[in-house]
Design a protein around this motif. Structure first.
Motif, PDB file in Angstrom:
ATOM      1  N   LEU A   4      -8.986  -2.836  -5.189  1.00 51.41           N
ATOM      2  CA  LEU A   4      -8.866  -4.273  -5.390  1.00 51.41           C
ATOM      3  C   LEU A   4     -10.244  -4.903  -5.458  1.00 51.41           C
ATOM      4  N   SER A   5     -10.462  -5.719  -6.490  1.00 55.61           N
ATOM      5  CA  SER A   5     -11.699  -6.480  -6.626  1.00 55.61           C
ATOM      6  C   SER A   5     -11.374  -7.962  -6.501  1.00 55.61           C
ATOM      7  N   LEU A 160       1.146 -10.325   2.023  1.00 58.24           N
ATOM      8  CA  LEU A 160       0.572 -11.409   1.239  1.00 58.24           C
ATOM      9  C   LEU A 160       1.094 -11.436  -0.196  1.00 58.24           C
ATOM     10  N   MET A 161       1.519 -10.303  -0.704  1.00 54.83           N
ATOM     11  CA  MET A 161       2.003 -10.224  -2.085  1.00 54.83           C
ATOM     12  C   MET A 161       3.481 -10.583  -2.227  1.00 54.83           C
ATOM     13  N   PHE A 181       4.455  -4.816   1.221  1.00 55.36           N
ATOM     14  CA  PHE A 181       3.732  -4.021   2.218  1.00 55.36           C
ATOM     15  C   PHE A 181       3.063  -2.823   1.574  1.00 55.36           C
ATOM     16  N   VAL A 182       3.779  -2.167   0.646  1.00 61.40           N
ATOM     17  CA  VAL A 182       3.230  -0.988  -0.036  1.00 61.40           C
ATOM     18  C   VAL A 182       2.050  -1.371  -0.927  1.00 61.40           C
ATOM     19  N   LEU A 183       2.171  -2.495  -1.639  1.00 59.68           N
ATOM     20  CA  LEU A 183       1.114  -2.896  -2.574  1.00 59.68           C
ATOM     21  C   LEU A 183      -0.228  -3.122  -1.885  1.00 59.68           C
ATOM     22  N   ASN A 187      -6.003  -2.172   1.498  1.00 59.35           N
ATOM     23  CA  ASN A 187      -6.790  -3.351   1.115  1.00 59.35           C
ATOM     24  C   ASN A 187      -6.724  -4.473   2.154  1.00 59.35           C
ATOM     25  N   PHE A 188      -6.394  -4.115   3.381  1.00 54.32           N
ATOM     26  CA  PHE A 188      -6.225  -5.140   4.418  1.00 54.32           C
ATOM     27  C   PHE A 188      -7.472  -6.000   4.579  1.00 54.32           C
TER      28      PHE A 188
END
Length: 274
Positions: A4-5, A160-161, A181-183, A187-188
């Motif tokens: 993730l950017s 968050l998603m 949760f999986v996505l 990236n926490f």
């Protein structure tokens, strides 16, 4: 696990908001600003530190929250390249709002049960009063409370998603919670930093605008009271800040979801409107 950017998501969110501003801004004003103002106007005004008494106003506030959910879902669709009209996007968002509310209620129920158990263990018989009593909270209670807060923060970031998942995928509330949760796996800390910076910026702007507008309105119209011009102006100022925040926040969620779900790192081709 997808890389993730946040910087790339920020650039994409800005580009998408610019390209679709004539579509997204009216949604933010009509489905975020207006409900926020209505909720502020109907909520009873009470002294600081006190809770307003229960009443029919709570039903109005719940309805306004539903409208705001619809607004967020519609903005996600538009930011991520919705091909239909604005009305169709709002209709799709309205149909997806009930699963979002059910998912939020499920998460909220777990949080309530968790903290109720923690307070029952930490405060013992003193919990019967129904009030949190610092003096009667044991050392174990404080440790459990801290662990509960850490767990709440962790799962809030990991979910968050949830909004973009429900907006973009035809899944039920339980599947949406699982998918969100999986996505976010791996990236926490990136997501935590994003939320922390955005919330801090929102708080600074909201407090500044609230203080300036509040002082100006009080000087001209007196203390804001229920159903007065003064309260309306204060609510409008707060609603504008909230609508602006929601536009940026939701656009970021949409583009982060695009990265994590399908690796679509670029904003869909759109015609820019000058």
């Amino acid at each position: 696990m997808s890389h993730l950017s946040i910087g790339k998501a920020w650039d994409e969110a800005k580009a998408a908001l610019s390209a679709h501003r004539r579509l997204i801004v009216p949604i933010a004003l009509g489905l975020i600003l207006l409900p926020a103002v209505i909720a502020s106007m109907v909520e009873p005004q009470v002294p600081p530190g006190q809770q307003p008494p229960p009443g029919s106003w709570m039903l109005v506030v719940l309805a306004m929250i539903f409208v705001m959910f619809v607004g967020q879902l519609a903005m996600v669709l538009l930011v991520n390249g919705w091909r239909g009209s604005v009305g169709e996007a709002i209709g799709q968002a309205a149909r997806r709002a009930p699963p979002l509310i059910l998912a939020a209620m499920m998460f909220g129920a777990v949080v309530i049960l968790l903290f109720s158990a923690i307070l029952a263990i930490g405060m013992g018989p003193a919990i019967e009063s129904g009030q949190f009593d610092v003096d009667n909270t044991s050392g174990l209670g404080w440790i459990l409370l801290l662990l509960g807060l850490v767990a709440f923060l962790y799962f809030t970031i990991r979910l968050l998603m949830l909004i973009p998942v429900i907006a973009s995928e035809q899944v039920g509330p339980i599947a949406a919670l699982r998918r969100a949760f999986v996505l976010t796996a791996g990236n926490f800390w990136r997501l935590f930093g994003f939320v922390a910076m955005l919330v801090l910026g929102f708080m600074i702007v909201a407090l500044t605008v609230g203080a300036v507008v509040g002082a100006f309105v009080t000087l001209l119209f007196g203390r804001p009271e229920p159903w007065t011009i003064a309260l309306l102006l204060v609510a409008l100022a707060g609603g504008l800040v909230q609508a602006g925040f929601m536009m940026v926040y939701t656009a970021m969620l949409a583009r982060i979801y695009a990265q994590l779900s399908a690796g679509q790192a670029s904003v869909p081709e759109v015609k820019r409107e000058d």
